[in-house]
Design an enzyme around this catalytic site. Structure first.
Site, short mmCIF file in Angstrom:
data_model
loop_
_atom_site.label_atom_id
_atom_site.label_comp_id
_atom_site.label_asym_id
_atom_site.label_seq_id
_atom_site.Cartn_x
_atom_site.Cartn_y
_atom_site.Cartn_z
N GLU A 180 0.82 -1.22 0.00
CA GLU A 180 0.00 0.00 0.00
C GLU A 180 0.85 1.26 0.00
O GLU A 180 1.23 1.76 1.06
CB GLU A 180 -0.94 0.01 1.22
CG GLU A 180 -1.84 1.26 1.25
CD GLU A 180 -2.78 1.32 2.44
OE1 GLU A 180 -2.67 0.48 3.35
OE2 GLU A 180 -3.62 2.22 2.46
N LYS A 222 -2.53 -2.06 -3.11
CA LYS A 222 -3.58 -1.20 -2.53
C LYS A 222 -3.19 0.26 -2.76
O LYS A 222 -2.48 0.86 -1.96
CB LYS A 222 -3.73 -1.50 -1.04
CG LYS A 222 -4.72 -0.59 -0.32
CD LYS A 222 -5.16 -1.18 1.00
CE LYS A 222 -6.00 -0.19 1.77
NZ LYS A 222 -6.68 -0.79 2.91
P1 13P Z 1 -9.26 4.19 4.20
O1 13P Z 1 -10.14 3.44 3.24
O2 13P Z 1 -10.01 4.81 5.34
O3 13P Z 1 -8.30 5.11 3.51
O4 13P Z 1 -8.38 3.10 4.93
C1 13P Z 1 -7.82 2.10 4.21
C2 13P Z 1 -6.56 1.72 4.81
O5 13P Z 1 -6.34 0.58 5.13
C3 13P Z 1 -5.54 2.75 5.00
O6 13P Z 1 -4.33 2.17 5.32
#
Ligand code: 13P
Length: 344
Positions: A180, A222
């Site tokens: 991510e 992600k």
């Molecule tokens: P949000 O969808 O609130 O951005 O959170 C997703 C997430 O895992 C952030 O690390």
């Protein structure tokens, strides 16, 4: 590493009509969320709140492929003594775990952060695997502030390197890494600036994943969407966000990656759903494209629940509704008219 098994889990995480619930708020973040609804952030309240979601039968068995947990939650039991991990497994969903340990200031780069937690990660991953985790998450944050030269190459490269080191350790532990790299939407930048920075971040991330010998077939990406900053006066339409995000991802993400599961990043519930839906309506994508939302899945149930036992059914209905809307969006079958038909 058994890549066939990692690939099987990764594909299950992005199975058609399913997506991921990010319920991995750190103790500090969940306290902020609870403050908004006037609930004290005790261990029991955090457990009760998450148990409420994990016991939402329709949502968990039909729309949610996996749940990202915080360290506290993966060791917790439901009120009746059943481990929360078992509740998730029994619903047919896959337990996952956030393994980064937050951010620190990046030396020499004012205003920029590096995500930490690599020390002893191999040992922690083995413990989490034994506890049932089959995937993990590590979030890098990249801010945009063009006036002060942010982001720097140093921040992008260092965070991409850490993401790749984490991903390699996960695969060695037979855990699917969610990679991510989040380009924040907090600034005043326009969608094209977000596009360019995200392109830079993704190119660097995949380069580092290659250097660290991460098997792309056994990971999930992600990312953020290509979207204007919240403070920008030039907000893009749903169609523009969808078209630019699809173009961006096609140019940066190899088709060997089984799936892409977006973060919501501060978009409203319905915006996050509409954007995902519009991308899947474009179609012709080489990977599964779905959600891994935190706020966009939980804002409504948090409000409906507000810490009261009597509101559990209402909280579950609100969660189920959002999960269902996003499930439809992951297939390009959502429409705004469905929003008013709330689940019973
Ligand atoms: P949000 O969808 O609130 O951005 O959170 C997703 C997430 O895992 C952030 O690390």
């Amino acid at each position: 590493m058994n890549l066939a098994d990692l690939n099987k889990i990764a594909r299950a995480m992005v199975a058609p009509g399913k997506g991921i619930l990010a319920a991995d708020e750190s103790s500090g973040t969940i306290k902020k969320r609870f403050d908004v609804i006037g609930v004290e952030s005790t261990e029991t309240n955090r457990r009760d709140y998450r148990e409420m979601m994990f016991r939402s039968k329709e949502a968990m068995s039909e729309y949610i492929s996996g749940v990202i947990l915080y360290d506290e939650t993966i060791w917790q039991n439901a009120a009746d003594g059943t481990p929360l991990v078992k509740l998730i497994e029994q619903s047919g969903s896959i337990p996952g775990i956030k393994v980064d340990e937050g951010t620190q200031k990046l030396p020499g780069c004012p205003g920029e952060l590096i995500t930490v937690g690599l020390d002893k990660l191999a040992e922690r991953l083995d413990k989490y695997y034994k506890q049932g985790a089959r995937f993990a998450k590590w979030r890098a944050v990249i801010d945009i502030d063009s006036a002060s030269g942010v982001p720097t190459h140093t921040a992008i490269m260092t965070n991409a390197h850490a993401l790749a080191r984490y991903a390699a350790l996960c695969q060695q532990a037979q855990i699917v890494p969610i990679v991510e790299p989040e380009v924040l939407m907090d600034g005043a930048h326009d969608i094209d600036t977000c596009y360019n920075v995200t392109e830079w971040v993704l190119k660097e991330t995949f380069q580092q994943l290659y250097f660290q010998r991460v098997a792309l077939e056994g990971m999930i990406l992600k990312p953020n969407m290509a979207i204007a900053g919240k403070k920008s006066s030039k907000q893009a339409s749903v169609q523009e966000v969808a078209e630019k995000t699809v173009k961006l991802l096609k140019s940066c993400v190899p088709s060997a990656v089984p799936g892409i599961a977006f973060l919501s990043g501060g978009q409203s519930d319905e915006e996050a759903t509409a954007h995902l839906d519009a991308m899947n309506k474009i179609g012709g994508l080489p990977w599964g494209l779905t959600f891994s939302y935190g706020r966009a899945l939980q804002a409504a149930p948090q409000k409906a629940w507000s810490g009261k036992v009597d509101n559990v059914a209402a909280g579950q209905a609100a969660f189920t509704h959002r999960a269902k809307m996003n499930s439809l969006a992951s297939k390009g079958e959502w429409s705004s008219s469905l929003e008013s038909k709330k689940a019973a």
